[in-house]
Motif scaffolding. Sequence first.
Motif, PDB file in Angstrom:
ATOM      1  N   LEU A   1       0.665  -1.163  -0.159  1.00 37.77           N
ATOM      2  CA  LEU A   1      -0.031   0.019   0.115  1.00 37.77           C
ATOM      3  C   LEU A   1       0.638   1.204   0.044  1.00 37.77           C
TER       4      LEU A   1
ATOM      5  N   TRP B   1       1.215   1.019  -4.260  1.00 42.84           N
ATOM      6  CA  TRP B   1      -0.271   1.846  -4.413  1.00 42.84           C
ATOM      7  C   TRP B   1       0.186   3.286  -4.110  1.00 42.84           C
TER       8      TRP B   1
ATOM      9  N   TYR C   1       1.444   5.001  -6.933  1.00 40.18           N
ATOM     10  CA  TYR C   1       0.850   4.704  -8.198  1.00 40.18           C
ATOM     11  C   TYR C   1       0.701   5.484  -9.096  1.00 40.18           C
TER      12      TYR C   1
ATOM     13  N   VAL D   1     -10.101   0.653  -8.658  1.00 36.59           N
ATOM     14  CA  VAL D   1      -9.275   0.144  -7.783  1.00 36.59           C
ATOM     15  C   VAL D   1      -9.838   0.422  -6.387  1.00 36.59           C
TER      16      VAL D   1
ATOM     17  N   TRP E   1     -11.298  -1.686  -3.108  1.00 35.93           N
ATOM     18  CA  TRP E   1     -10.897  -1.696  -1.745  1.00 35.93           C
ATOM     19  C   TRP E   1     -12.044  -1.373  -0.676  1.00 35.93           C
TER      20      TRP E   1
ATOM     21  N   ARG F   1      -7.058   4.405   0.085  1.00 40.08           N
ATOM     22  CA  ARG F   1      -5.922   3.794   0.160  1.00 40.08           C
ATOM     23  C   ARG F   1      -5.365   4.014   1.669  1.00 40.08           C
TER      24      ARG F   1
ATOM     25  N   THR G   1      -4.722  -5.938  -1.794  1.00 46.41           N
ATOM     26  CA  THR G   1      -3.422  -5.172  -1.714  1.00 46.41           C
ATOM     27  C   THR G   1      -2.472  -5.931  -2.828  1.00 46.41           C
TER      28      THR G   1
ATOM     29  N   TRP H   1      -2.465  -5.355  -6.958  1.00 52.59           N
ATOM     30  CA  TRP H   1      -1.255  -4.969  -7.569  1.00 52.59           C
ATOM     31  C   TRP H   1      -0.861  -5.498  -8.439  1.00 52.59           C
TER      32      TRP H   1
ATOM     33  N   GLN I   1       0.034  -3.447 -11.757  1.00 51.16           N
ATOM     34  CA  GLN I   1       1.303  -3.122 -11.486  1.00 51.16           C
ATOM     35  C   GLN I   1       1.777  -2.382 -12.632  1.00 51.16           C
TER      36      GLN I   1
END
Length: 143
Positions: A13, A17, A20, A51, A55, A105, A133, A137, A141
């Motif tokens: 995270l 992230w 990101y 995303v 979450w 996040r 997570t 990813w 990624q």
Amino acid sequence: MNAVLRNEMIDCLNLQWGTYVARLQGFSKKDLSAFLQGQGYARLQDLLAHVAAWWQVGMRKVADFQRDPAIEHPANDVDAFNASAVAEVRDLPEVTVINTFETTRLQLLDLIQTLSDADLNTPKINHQLAMETVGHWQDHQVS
């Protein structure tokens, strides 16, 4: 997915992230467009909304598992869910979606940091958080 340690989730995270958006914004327009197309999204905010929406679902599921470890969630229609997440941000400025992504996040990070060891080691909770997570990813990624 095998059990994932708290520090692996936190590192993902923070280090993945957490950087990101900046990394994607550093791409040329052509490279960003190609990356987003490869991910199945037209705009950066569409990918980020996707995303963040997952979450949010993951955090709700963790709360459900804490209340009732035996709870079974129905399978999500992934395509419909993703389309809905994108539709919700269709008219929002990119900066608003970026802020929502970052806020979400940080909420997920706080949840993982403050979750008791007993809860984190509960298979359903660990699996959910690992998917949100590290697993997510791996799907999105950037190098």
